[in-house]
Design a protein around this motif. Structure first.
Motif: not given
Length: 141
Positions: A8-37
């Motif tokens: 996972a990679t996160w950029t920016g501060n917690l409330p305004e930042g965003s990130g991506t999470m990736r599975l080793q298998s390549g079956s998931y590569d998606g965005a996440y954020s403060f709002r989505s969590r």
């Protein structure tokens, strides 16, 4: 057995930042954020991935327990609901509720409940999350 990974990679501060999470298998590569969590924003979150892992692991564990007891299941369908709450000012995964529905020809309800409970205790993800209250509703069809 192999070691599995994700990153996972996160950029920016917690409330305004965003990130991506990736599975080793390549079956998931998606965005996440403060709002989505912590709210109801678009994207995934770690708790959703924990829920997917737990549902998948439990379905496999129950299928195995049933088969080892001589009751081959036709299907096992599991949903995991992961609850994130504020506890003493910190976001905390407080509980996980598993709901499973299995089709197992020739198996009585009482024996099924025993196998369902054993699978919950033996599931590797349940063991990893042992500090969390894990409950189960199991139905036999």
């Amino acid at each position: 057995m192999p070691t599995r990974s994700a990153d996972a990679t996160w950029t920016g501060n917690l409330p305004e930042g965003s990130g991506t999470m990736r599975l080793q298998s390549g079956s998931y590569d998606g965005a996440y954020s403060f709002r989505s969590r912590f709210e109801d924003g678009e994207g995934s979150n770690p708790e959703e991935l924990i829920a997917a892992a737990h549902a998948g692991c439990y379905s496999m564990a129950l299928s195995n327990v049933l088969a080892e007891a001589g009751h081959d299941p036709e299907s096992v369908d599991t949903t995991a609901d992961v609850t994130l709450k504020m506890v003493d000012g910190d976001p905390t995964i407080t509980d996980i509720h598993l709901t499973t529905d299995a089709t197992v020809p020739g198996l009585d309800a009482e024996t099924f409940q025993e196998h369902a409970a054993a699978a919950k205790e033996g599931c590797p993800v349940s063991k990893a999350l042992a500090g969390t209250d894990i409950t189960l509703d199991a139905s036999l069809t």
